[in-house]
Design an enzyme around this catalytic site. Structure first.
Site, PDB file in Angstrom:
ATOM      1  N   GLY A 629       0.819  -1.161   0.010  1.00 56.44           N
ATOM      2  CA  GLY A 629      -0.081   0.137   0.010  1.00 56.44           C
ATOM      3  C   GLY A 629       0.806   1.230  -0.034  1.00 56.44           C
ATOM      4  N   ASP A 746     -11.509  10.205   8.153  1.00 56.76           N
ATOM      5  CA  ASP A 746     -11.396   9.565   6.842  1.00 56.76           C
ATOM      6  C   ASP A 746     -11.689   8.176   6.701  1.00 56.76           C
ATOM      7  OD1 ASP A 746     -10.398   9.656   4.094  1.00 56.76           O
ATOM      8  OD2 ASP A 746      -8.246   9.181   4.606  1.00 56.76           O
TER       9      ASP A 746
END
Length: 951
Positions: A629, A746
């Protein structure tokens, strides 16, 4: 201030002297190209810092993964011919001055962190053959000027963020052979003009946003062997019958493309090895004409096909997978498909017939042990005991849903002989005790035409070594793993030949082998398709030890020594200035962040302090193949610790580093957060100018990956509801039980991670997201005022307008995630907003038309309540949204309504309302052709869906 300005000026002068001295040393580079290299340096942060040994006698200077090659032309100047900087952690943007390098043939900046757009000036690089930019963060459209490259053979631009249409000017590229542009955001219609390309072999545009129809003219690409367009948004188009005229086609993959109509007759393509038309809306019967006898993979699953399974499927000699699951096929289960296959020890055949209308078995269903048959979800399984097919009707365990991976274990029979240092026993050498130093190469097969690699391992080894001029025993396939696509990531080891008694490759041989991989000189192979160079593991062959050395001293080298001395003097002066700067009292405490005894130390119960060396070893020196990632903070790597624990390592990049006190404060704070639905912190590292956090590893990745991965079996409604409930519980803990409380800010599908049992865990929370605390008067504000952050599509509309962050902002974002779970849609796609699309469907009475069709059967009342909750969370007005506690209670209420066989598995943590289910459930849904009104409803109950004004 004057001292600081003088210091910075000294830095600039010294670095310029070093850089230009090294470039000009061997021979005068053409002034225009030297200026272009300066611009490249300014944009990318000195990409040539490892390439300083320029020598007139060497056409290429390199450290093997970074290469710059030159050529002396008639004008007497050195001209740049190759610029290859693979996996160098380059940042910044591509300079327009690249267009000056008109003699460059290979431009390779793969696997870096380059951003910005592709300069249109690259269209001026008239000698360019390879444009290799894979694995960066490049955005913006493809310039029309790229269609003016007269010698280009390969565009390798995949795994970026390129958007906009595919330029029709590309029809002018008469030499191009490879379009590898998958995994971007390219949109619009495929230009029919591209059918004029006479040499195009590989057309890989999967995982983009292409729309419109499939151009029937593509059959005119007379050299085309691979057409891969999976996961695009074509508008209900049919597969053009002209595609059956693609006589050289080896692989046709059109998975999940919104295709309709009948399957064309592809029996005329006798070279076809791989056919994937799954996850579409194809109807009618399967063509009865026989496909190529060498075909390995046929996937027609998740369509609307009817009729019987044709008898012609019995004539394939290389078949590895036949998937017809989730259609409406009827009639008999075939019992002879494997009759013409000669199985090797590693060969397998997977026959997937689940969820059809098959009613009978004629004859005996007694396949060899290499064959896996799956029949669950068919009426024939009601007679499983009578027909002796119990094994084939058993519930799915997921083990055969993906092809096998592999790791080589070197079990030498020479324990008494110790191989020194980097040397290893070469397992397949004629002398089994032969020791040699391996050269590691990471490659990925971009579009293989096989389902299972194991039976083809020997063929692959012969194919590669014959191209490299090696013997087969000199190559070992150390490991391979299948990735989404499907693509095959491999790690290879190359060994010197046994007659080489030193046991090592010469420096020139290493350079040759690396260059052969990097410049794609290995001839293509239909079975294995194009490959992708990922990295080199040099080990013993470190460039600082083994760089090729030139004999004798040319005038250029002498000039290099002189200029190098000048540069050294500049550096020495800079060092003196820096020491003076450091000794000044005001600056004495500034310097390296490297850990020392005088630095802050911290011991937190349950949190381990790792050394940089520990984490470097766990990730094979932060190899790109370990990266799982990347975000604004830096990169995330999968690592294996010394005790075999698998972890996720979050490595901050320079721009994201905190002060040490702030970093330790965050660790101490995170160590106090413990909940089954939060990703757990394992440890940290703060040394070598690094800040890293070590978390538990989540093997199923993010919810976004799970929902978008069409190669994985679809999730049942029960599992989706379980993921929603787990996520809500994790966020509720942050809001109410963390001390101090946290507003996540988020919440999105990418920050909800899934463990091996499909439990959801919230990630990416921390001290920077603290909720408001009481002031000195005991008053708590209802919000935090902050600059707008978050991910488009998930951001609370009020927060976006007012910059006021509340707990209800997390509720809104989670509501978007709920809509994703229900529909499979993205928050924003092609200008379409998920809330608006769902609301319009609900208000028109067609809510069930937008439910993710891969979910399988579901209780309609549960869907209605879940949809109502999701839309309630997405109300524009903050006050109209439920609290997170109310969200959890409603989800528990919905889960208690599930049929007993679908109830969410009980958890050790008690439920909020005490109504949590207790029975276990299958992880994946099975779509049945027999649907009843108690599973899928058609009309909404009045008042269930809240009224939201479309935005």
């Amino acid at each position: 201030m004057e001292r600081e300005r003088l210091l910075l000026l000294g830095v600039a002068v010294a670095l310029s002297a070093c850089w230009f001295g090294s470039l000009a040393s061997a021979q005068m580079i053409h002034p225009g190209e030297l200026k272009a290299l300066k611009a490249i340096r300014n944009n990318l942060g000195d990409p040539l810092k490892h390439l300083r040994n320029w020598k007139k006698s060497d056409p290429c200077t390199s450290n093997w993964t970074g290469v710059i090659c030159t050529q002396i032309l008639d004008d007497g100047y050195l001209h740049i011919q190759e610029l290859r900087l693979l996996n160098k952690n380059l940042t910044g943007t591509l300079a327009p001055e690249l267009g000056v390098l008109t003699h460059v043939t290979y431009l390779d900046f793969m696997w870096n962190n380059i951003s910005g757009s592709i300069p249109k000036e690259i269209g001026n690089m008239t000698s360019l053959q390879l444009l290799l930019l894979s694995g960066n963060n490049i955005s913006g459209p493809l310039p029309d000027e790229l269609g003016s490259l007269p010698n280009i053979t390969k565009f390798q631009l995949d795994l970026n963020q390129i958007s906009g249409p595919l330029p029709s000017s590309f029809a002018n590229l008469l030499t191009v052979q490879h379009f590898h542009m998958n995994n971007n955001s390219i949109s619009g219609q495929i230009p029919p003009e591209l059918s004029k390309l006479p040499k195009l072999k590989h057309f890989l545009l999967d995982n983009n946003n292409l729309s419109g129809h499939l151009p029937p003219q593509l059959h005119m690409m007379r050299s085309l062997t691979i057409l891969q367009l999976d996961n695009n948004k074509f508008e209900g188009t049919e597969i053009p019958p002209t595609y059956s005229n693609m006589s050289r086609l080896v692989k046709l993959s059109l998975r999940n493309c919104n295709l309709t109509g009948a399957i064309p007759d592809f029996s005329t393509i006798q070279s076809l090895l791989y056919l994937d038309l799954s996850l579409n809306y194809l109807s009618g019967s399967i063509p009865t004409n026989k496909l190529s006898s060498s075909i390995t993979t046929i996937d027609l699953s998740h369509n609307q096909l009817t009729g019987t399974i044709p008898s012609n499927f019995s004539g394939f000699t290389q078949l590895q997978k036949l998937s017809l699951r989730d259609n409406f096929l009827s009639g008999d289960v075939p019992t002879n498909i494997w009759q013409n296959i000669t199985f090797k020890a590693t060969s397998t055949l997977n026959l997937e017939f689940q969820n059809n209308a098959l009613t009978n078995v004629v004859g005996s269903l007694n396949p060899p042990p290499n064959v896996t048959i799956r029949l669950q979800g068919n009426p024939v399984c009601r007679r499983e005991n009578e027909l002796g097919i119990v094994t084939y009707c058993a519930p799915e365990d997921g083990s055969a849903d993906a092809p096998a991976n592999y790791t080589f274990l070197n079990s030498s029979n020479c324990p008494s002989q110790h191989c020194p240092g980097y040397f290893e026993h070469v397992p397949d050498a004629p002398d089994p005790c032969y020791c040699a130093a391996p050269l590691g190469v990471g490659v990925r097969l971009r579009s293989p035409s096989i389902y299972d690699f194991r039976p083809y391992a020997d063929e692959f080894r012969s194919y590669v070594t014959s191209n490299l001029g090696l013997e087969p025993y000199q190559l070992v396939i150390d490991s391979f793993i299948w990735q989404k696509g499907p693509r095959l990531l491999m790690f290879l080891k190359l060994y010197p030949e046994i007659g080489n008694y030193s046991g090592e490759f010469s420096a020139s041989e290493v350079q040759r082998l690396v260059s052969d991989f990097a410049t794609f000189t290995i001839i293509g192979n239909d079975t294995f398709g194009p490959y992708d160079l990922r990295n080199f593991t040099l080990g013993y062959y470190q460039p600082d030890v083994n760089l090729p050395m030139s004999s004798g001293m040319s005038k250029g080298v002498l000039a290099a020594i002189v200029l190098g001395s000048i540069s050294s003097a500049g550096v020495t002066g800079l060092a003196i200035a820096f020491l003076f700067y450091r000794r000044h009292p005001r600056n004495r405490n500034q310097g390296s962040r490297t850990k020392s005894a005088s630095k802050l130390s911290m011991k937190v119960e349950g949190i381990k302090e790792f050394s940089f060396a520990d984490l470097e070893k766990a990730t094979s020196s932060f190899d790109i193949t370990a990266q799982i990632g990347q975000g604004g903070y830096g990169k995330v790597y999968k690592g294996v610790l010394g005790d075999s624990t698998v972890v996720a390592i979050k490595r901050a990049q320079q721009g994201s580093l905190q002060g040490q006190q702030e970093f330790f404060t965050e660790i101490e704070f995170l160590s106090r957060l413990h909940h089954r639905n939060l990703v757990a912190l394992v440890g940290y590292c703060d040394e070598e100018s690094e800040q890293m956090l070590v978390y538990e590893f989540m093997p199923n990745g993010s919810l976004q990956n799970v929902l978008s991965d069409r190669y994985r079996s679809p999730l049942s409604f029960a599992v989706r509801l379980s993921i929603a409930l787990g996520s809500a519980k994790g966020i509720l803990y942050l809001h109410t039980e963390a001390d101090p409380p946290i507003i996540h800010r988020d919440i999105k599908a990418n920050n909800i991670l899934i463990d091996s049992r499909f439990n959801a865990k919230v990630a990416d929370f921390g001290i920077s997201r603290l909720a408001p605390l009481p002031n000195t008067d005991g008053y708590v504000t209802a919000h935090i005022s902050t600059n707008v952050k978050g991910t488009p599509g998930y951001v609370d509309p009020e927060y976006f307008l007012t910059h006021k962050l509340t707990e209800k902002s997390d509720v809104y974002s989670l509501g978007i995630v709920f809509l994703e779970l229900l529909t499979g849609m993205q928050p924003i796609s092609h200008g379409r907003n998920i809330v608006r699309e769902v609301l319009q469907a609900c208000q028109s009475g067609s809510m069930f038309s937008i439910i993710d069709r891969s979910m399988g059967p579901y209780p309609s009342e549960c869907i209605k309540k879940f949809m109502a909750l999701a839309l309630k969370c997405c109300e524009d007005q903050t006050k109209a949204r439920p609290t997170m506690l109310e969200v959890v209670r409603e989800l528990e209420n919905i889960s208690s309504m599930l049929p007993e066989t679908d109830t969410i598995a009980s958890e050790s943590e008690p439920s909020i309302s005490g109504t949590g289910g207790s029975a276990s459930q299958p992880l994946y849904a099975r779509r049945s052709p027999y649907t009843s009104t108690d599973l899928i409803g058609s009309d909404l109950v009045s008042g269930v869906i809240p009224k939201i004004s479309p935005r």
